[in-house]
Scaffold this active site. Structure first.
Site, short mmCIF file in Angstrom:
data_model
loop_
_atom_site.label_atom_id
_atom_site.label_comp_id
_atom_site.label_asym_id
_atom_site.label_seq_id
_atom_site.Cartn_x
_atom_site.Cartn_y
_atom_site.Cartn_z
N ASP A 1 0.82 -1.22 0.00
CA ASP A 1 0.00 0.00 0.00
C ASP A 1 0.85 1.27 0.00
O ASP A 1 2.07 1.21 0.18
CB ASP A 1 -0.97 0.00 1.20
CG ASP A 1 -0.33 -0.52 2.49
OD1 ASP A 1 0.90 -0.53 2.57
OD2 ASP A 1 -1.08 -0.90 3.40
N ASN B 1 -7.53 -2.40 14.43
CA ASN B 1 -8.93 -2.66 14.06
C ASN B 1 -9.08 -3.90 13.19
O ASN B 1 -10.15 -4.15 12.64
CB ASN B 1 -9.52 -1.43 13.33
CG ASN B 1 -8.81 -1.14 12.02
OD1 ASN B 1 -7.89 -1.86 11.63
ND2 ASN B 1 -9.23 -0.09 11.33
N HIS C 1 -7.40 -4.50 10.34
CA HIS C 1 -7.16 -4.35 8.89
C HIS C 1 -5.89 -5.09 8.47
O HIS C 1 -4.97 -5.28 9.27
CB HIS C 1 -7.13 -2.88 8.46
CG HIS C 1 -5.93 -2.08 8.87
ND1 HIS C 1 -6.00 -0.73 9.12
CD2 HIS C 1 -4.62 -2.41 9.04
CE1 HIS C 1 -4.79 -0.28 9.42
NE2 HIS C 1 -3.94 -1.28 9.39
N GLU D 1 -9.78 -1.72 5.33
CA GLU D 1 -10.36 -1.38 6.62
C GLU D 1 -11.60 -2.25 6.89
O GLU D 1 -12.13 -2.89 5.97
CB GLU D 1 -10.75 0.10 6.62
CG GLU D 1 -9.57 1.05 6.42
CD GLU D 1 -8.66 1.17 7.65
OE1 GLU D 1 -8.60 0.22 8.47
OE2 GLU D 1 -8.01 2.22 7.79
C1 F6R Z 1 1.35 -1.31 6.07
C2 F6R Z 1 0.11 -2.04 6.25
C3 F6R Z 1 -0.70 -1.91 7.49
C4 F6R Z 1 0.13 -2.17 8.75
C5 F6R Z 1 -0.74 -2.05 10.00
C6 F6R Z 1 0.08 -2.20 11.26
O1 F6R Z 1 1.92 -1.60 4.80
O2 F6R Z 1 -0.26 -2.74 5.37
O3 F6R Z 1 -1.77 -2.83 7.44
O4 F6R Z 1 0.68 -3.45 8.68
O5 F6R Z 1 -1.37 -0.81 10.01
O6 F6R Z 1 0.97 -1.14 11.38
P1 F6R Z 1 2.13 -1.15 12.48
O7 F6R Z 1 3.05 -2.25 12.09
O8 F6R Z 1 2.79 0.20 12.36
O9 F6R Z 1 1.46 -1.39 13.78
#
Ligand code: F6R
Length: 255
Positions: free
Chosen positions: A67, A136, A138, A143
Site C-alpha cells: 500500500d 482494528n 485491517h 479497513e
Molecule cells: C502497512 C500495512 C498496514 C500495517 C498495520 C500495522 O503496509 O499494510 O496494514 O501493517 O497498520 O501497522 P504497524 O506495524 O505500524 O502497527
C-alpha cells in the site's frame, strides 16, 4: 493457518526473516509481497543482516508493496516509498527495476491499480506476502467492512487507523485520508502468507483473527481460509488467545 507464539519481538522478526530468506534461497526470482509500518522493521533489519553477513542474494527477487498513502510523493519521509528504500532496499542488492510500490501520486489511479494487479500476475504471482495487522483488524489498508474479494484500489482510512498512524506525522491533520492498497483478494492469491503482530495493542485483533468467526468487519480473519498462512506473534499480542500455540512452526517453507 498456523499460529506461532514467540517470546520476544526479536525472535518473531528472526523467524519471519528466516522464512522469507528460505523462499529466496529456494527460488532466487521469488516474488515477495512486503508491508510497511513498525511491525516488519525487525524482519527487515534481519534480512539486511542476512544479506550483508551471510550473502543472501536479492538480485533476482521481485517485490510488490501492499500500500501507499494517496498524495504523498516518493521522497516524503512518511511515504511508504521512502520507508522501503530507507529500511530495506538501500541496504540490500535488490534491482530497482524489480521493486513495485503503489504510486499514491498516479494521475490515473484506477488505471494504476489495474496495472499493479497485472504486474503481479505477469511476474508469476506472489510467492509470499508479509502482513502486519491494524488494531482494528485491517490488513494492508483494507479497513473493516472491506470486500473479502477486493482487488487493488483506493480506500478511505478509518479514524482509528489515522489516529494510530498519527505518531509518524507532526499532527493528525497531516495523516492522509486515503490510501491505495492491494485488495484482500489480491493478498489471498499469494502462495504463502506471514502475518506479524507484536504488543498488547494488537491482542484483541489477533484473538479475533485466530479464533473468531470470519467477517469483513475484521478483515484479517480471512487468513483462516488461506492454506499456507503463518501468524507469528509475541506474548503480549498473544495474551487474549484462548488456546495454547507452539513456539515453532511445523514447517518453515511451504512449497
Ligand atoms: C502497512 C500495512 C498496514 C500495517 C498495520 C500495522 O503496509 O499494510 O496494514 O501493517 O497498520 O501497522 P504497524 O506495524 O505500524 O502497527
Amino acid at each position: 493457518m498456523e499460529v506461532v507464539v514467540k517470546d520476544s519481538y526479536e525472535e518473531m522478526s528472526k523467524l519471519s526473516a528466516e522464512m522469507i530468506a528460505e523462499v529466496i534461497r529456494r527460488k532466487p526470482r521469488a516474488v515477495l509481497g512486503l508491508a510497511t509500518g513498525s511491525t516488519p522493521l525487525g524482519t527487515y533489519k534481519e534480512l539486511v543482516r542476512l544479506h550483508q553477513q551471510e550473502g543472501l542474494d536479492f538480485s533476482r527477487a521481485i517485490t510488490f508493496n501492499l500500500d501507499e498513502y494517496v498524495g504523498l510523493t516518493h521522497d516524503h519521509p512518511q511515504s511508504y516509498h521512502f520507508f522501503m528504500w530507507e529500511n530495506l532496499f538501500k541496504q540490500i542488492n535488490i534491482n530497482a527495476k524489480n521493486v513495485h510500490i503503489p504510486d499514491g501520486t498516479a494521475k490515473d489511479i484506477p488505471g494504476f491499480c489495474r496495472w499493479y494487479e497485472e504486474q503481479i500476475v505477469k511476474t508469476g504471482g506472489l510467492d509470499l506476502q508479509l502482513l502486519g495487522i491494524g488494531g482494528n483488524g485491517h490488513i494492508a489498508f483494507n479497513e473493516p467492512g472491506s470486500s473479502l474479494g477486493s482487488r487493488t484500489r483506493v480506500k478511505t482510512l478509518d479514524d482509528k487507523t489515522r489516529q494510530d498512524n498519527a505518531r509518524f506525522f507532526r499532527s493528525l491533520n497531516e495523516v492522509p485520508k486515503y490510501a491505495m492498497t492491494m485488495g484482500i483478494g489480491t493478498i489471498m492469491d499469494a502462495r504463502q502468507l506471514i502475518l506479524l503482530a507484536n504488543g498488547a495493542g494488537k491482542a484483541e485483533a489477533i484473538a479475533k483473527t485466530c479464533e473468531g468467526p470470519i467477517t469483513a468487519i475484521v478483515p484479517a480473519t480471512i487468513v483462516q481460509l488461506h492454506p499456507k498462512a503463518t501468524i507469528i506473534v509475541d506474548k503480549p499480542a498473544a495474551s487474549k488467545l484462548s488456546r495454547e500455540y507452539p513456539a515453532e512452526p511445523r514447517i518453515l517453507v511451504l512449497a
